[in-house]
Design a protein around this motif. Sequence first.
Motif, PDB file in Angstrom:
ATOM      1  N   LEU A 278       9.815   4.237   0.716  1.00  0.00           N
ATOM      2  CA  LEU A 278       9.392   3.208   1.325  1.00  0.00           C
ATOM      3  C   LEU A 278       8.610   2.231   0.235  1.00  0.00           C
ATOM      4  O   LEU A 278       8.484   1.085   0.606  1.00  0.00           O
ATOM      5  CB  LEU A 278       8.256   3.824   2.441  1.00  0.00           C
ATOM      6  CG  LEU A 278       8.807   4.562   3.609  1.00  0.00           C
ATOM      7  CD1 LEU A 278       7.671   4.664   4.784  1.00  0.00           C
ATOM      8  CD2 LEU A 278       9.596   3.588   4.265  1.00  0.00           C
ATOM      9  N   ASP A 279       7.956   2.973  -0.541  1.00  0.00           N
ATOM     10  CA  ASP A 279       7.263   1.927  -1.610  1.00  0.00           C
ATOM     11  C   ASP A 279       8.074   1.086  -2.469  1.00  0.00           C
ATOM     12  O   ASP A 279       7.993  -0.050  -2.459  1.00  0.00           O
ATOM     13  CB  ASP A 279       6.565   2.856  -2.555  1.00  0.00           C
ATOM     14  CG  ASP A 279       5.283   3.618  -2.187  1.00  0.00           C
ATOM     15  OD1 ASP A 279       4.758   3.416  -0.941  1.00  0.00           O
ATOM     16  OD2 ASP A 279       4.718   4.392  -2.662  1.00  0.00           O
TER      17      ASP A 279
ATOM     18  N   ALA B 270       4.859  -0.946   6.473  1.00  0.00           N
ATOM     19  CA  ALA B 270       3.641  -0.901   5.837  1.00  0.00           C
ATOM     20  C   ALA B 270       2.983   0.080   6.577  1.00  0.00           C
ATOM     21  O   ALA B 270       1.926   0.636   6.115  1.00  0.00           O
ATOM     22  CB  ALA B 270       3.152  -2.212   5.974  1.00  0.00           C
TER      23      ALA B 270
ATOM     24  N   SER C  58       0.626   8.234   3.373  1.00  0.00           N
ATOM     25  CA  SER C  58      -0.249   8.416   2.538  1.00  0.00           C
ATOM     26  C   SER C  58      -1.482   9.298   3.156  1.00  0.00           C
ATOM     27  O   SER C  58      -1.926  10.187   2.556  1.00  0.00           O
ATOM     28  CB  SER C  58      -0.985   7.005   2.200  1.00  0.00           C
ATOM     29  OG  SER C  58      -0.174   6.285   1.370  1.00  0.00           O
TER      30      SER C  58
ATOM     31  N   LYS D 158       7.740   8.887   0.874  1.00  0.00           N
ATOM     32  CA  LYS D 158       6.667   7.530   0.477  1.00  0.00           C
ATOM     33  C   LYS D 158       7.124   6.810  -0.712  1.00  0.00           C
ATOM     34  O   LYS D 158       7.248   5.224  -0.848  1.00  0.00           O
ATOM     35  CB  LYS D 158       5.423   8.284   0.132  1.00  0.00           C
ATOM     36  CG  LYS D 158       4.326   7.346  -0.471  1.00  0.00           C
ATOM     37  CD  LYS D 158       3.416   6.871   0.735  1.00  0.00           C
ATOM     38  CE  LYS D 158       2.325   5.914   0.266  1.00  0.00           C
ATOM     39  NZ  LYS D 158       2.611   5.048  -0.735  1.00  0.00           N
TER      40      LYS D 158
ATOM     41  N   MET E   6       9.371  -1.390   0.129  1.00  0.00           N
ATOM     42  CA  MET E   6       8.288  -2.475   0.297  1.00  0.00           C
ATOM     43  C   MET E   6       8.184  -3.532  -0.941  1.00  0.00           C
ATOM     44  O   MET E   6       8.126  -4.595  -0.715  1.00  0.00           O
ATOM     45  CB  MET E   6       7.130  -1.895   0.665  1.00  0.00           C
ATOM     46  CG  MET E   6       6.779  -1.381   2.107  1.00  0.00           C
ATOM     47  SD  MET E   6       7.082  -2.716   3.415  1.00  0.00           S
ATOM     48  CE  MET E   6       5.659  -3.480   2.872  1.00  0.00           C
TER      49      MET E   6
ATOM     50  N   TRP F 166       3.852   2.628   8.137  1.00  0.00           N
ATOM     51  CA  TRP F 166       4.327   4.087   8.026  1.00  0.00           C
ATOM     52  C   TRP F 166       3.965   4.578   6.504  1.00  0.00           C
ATOM     53  O   TRP F 166       3.835   5.592   6.546  1.00  0.00           O
ATOM     54  CB  TRP F 166       5.993   4.106   8.104  1.00  0.00           C
ATOM     55  CG  TRP F 166       6.185   4.302   9.726  1.00  0.00           C
ATOM     56  CD1 TRP F 166       6.879   3.398  10.640  1.00  0.00           C
ATOM     57  CD2 TRP F 166       6.059   5.313  10.387  1.00  0.00           C
ATOM     58  NE1 TRP F 166       6.954   3.981  11.950  1.00  0.00           N
ATOM     59  CE2 TRP F 166       6.448   5.515  11.744  1.00  0.00           C
ATOM     60  CE3 TRP F 166       5.622   7.083  10.192  1.00  0.00           C
ATOM     61  CZ2 TRP F 166       6.608   6.369  12.626  1.00  0.00           C
ATOM     62  CZ3 TRP F 166       5.472   7.747  11.257  1.00  0.00           C
ATOM     63  CH2 TRP F 166       5.971   7.617  12.409  1.00  0.00           C
ATOM     64  N   GLN F 167       3.965   3.413   5.887  1.00  0.00           N
ATOM     65  CA  GLN F 167       3.635   4.067   4.508  1.00  0.00           C
ATOM     66  C   GLN F 167       1.877   4.619   4.307  1.00  0.00           C
ATOM     67  O   GLN F 167       1.727   5.436   3.832  1.00  0.00           O
ATOM     68  CB  GLN F 167       3.340   2.722   3.412  1.00  0.00           C
ATOM     69  CG  GLN F 167       4.789   2.435   2.791  1.00  0.00           C
ATOM     70  CD  GLN F 167       4.664   1.228   1.845  1.00  0.00           C
ATOM     71  OE1 GLN F 167       4.203   0.046   2.329  1.00  0.00           O
ATOM     72  NE2 GLN F 167       4.664   1.324   0.486  1.00  0.00           N
ATOM     73  N   GLN F 168       1.173   3.693   5.339  1.00  0.00           N
ATOM     74  CA  GLN F 168      -0.205   4.436   5.401  1.00  0.00           C
ATOM     75  C   GLN F 168      -0.200   5.497   5.880  1.00  0.00           C
ATOM     76  O   GLN F 168      -1.110   6.452   5.298  1.00  0.00           O
ATOM     77  CB  GLN F 168      -0.934   3.057   6.261  1.00  0.00           C
ATOM     78  CG  GLN F 168      -2.329   3.431   6.425  1.00  0.00           C
ATOM     79  CD  GLN F 168      -3.378   3.735   5.196  1.00  0.00           C
ATOM     80  OE1 GLN F 168      -3.029   2.765   4.179  1.00  0.00           O
ATOM     81  NE2 GLN F 168      -3.913   4.604   5.165  1.00  0.00           N
TER      82      GLN F 168
END
Length: 108
Positions: free
Chosen positions: A90-91, A61, A68, A87, A94, A63-65
Motif C-alpha cells: 500500500l505504501d 490512506a 499501521s 502495508k 500510495m 487502510w494504511q492507517q
Amino acid sequence: MRKYLADAQVISEIETVRTALPTWVVSTAELVELAENAERAAVHSNLETLDRSRKLIVEVAEWQQKLSEWQGLDLSPRLKAELRILKATLDASMDEANGAAGELKLFD
C-alpha cells in the motif's frame, strides 16, 4: 502455544484488504498512466475520473492507517509479517498515486 487475542479482530477485517489490493494496484497504475497521458496531451481529465481517483487515494490512506495501528497490536508473527507485506504494498501504491495526484492537481 501462545494465544494472540488481537489476531481474531484483525483477521476479521484483513480480508477486505486482501480482496481489494489487486484492484487498488491496478487503479493506481491507471491513475499514473492517466496523469502521464494528460500531461503529454495537455488536456484535463473528466471530473468523474478525477473523483474516483480521489476516492481511491482516500480509501487506501485509511487502510494504511488501519494497518499501521494493527502493527502495534500483540499479533502472531505470521499475521505481523502479512501486515508488513500488505502495508509495504500500500505504501508503494500510495507513493505512485500521490505523484500522479500531484500532476493532475487532484487535491488543489
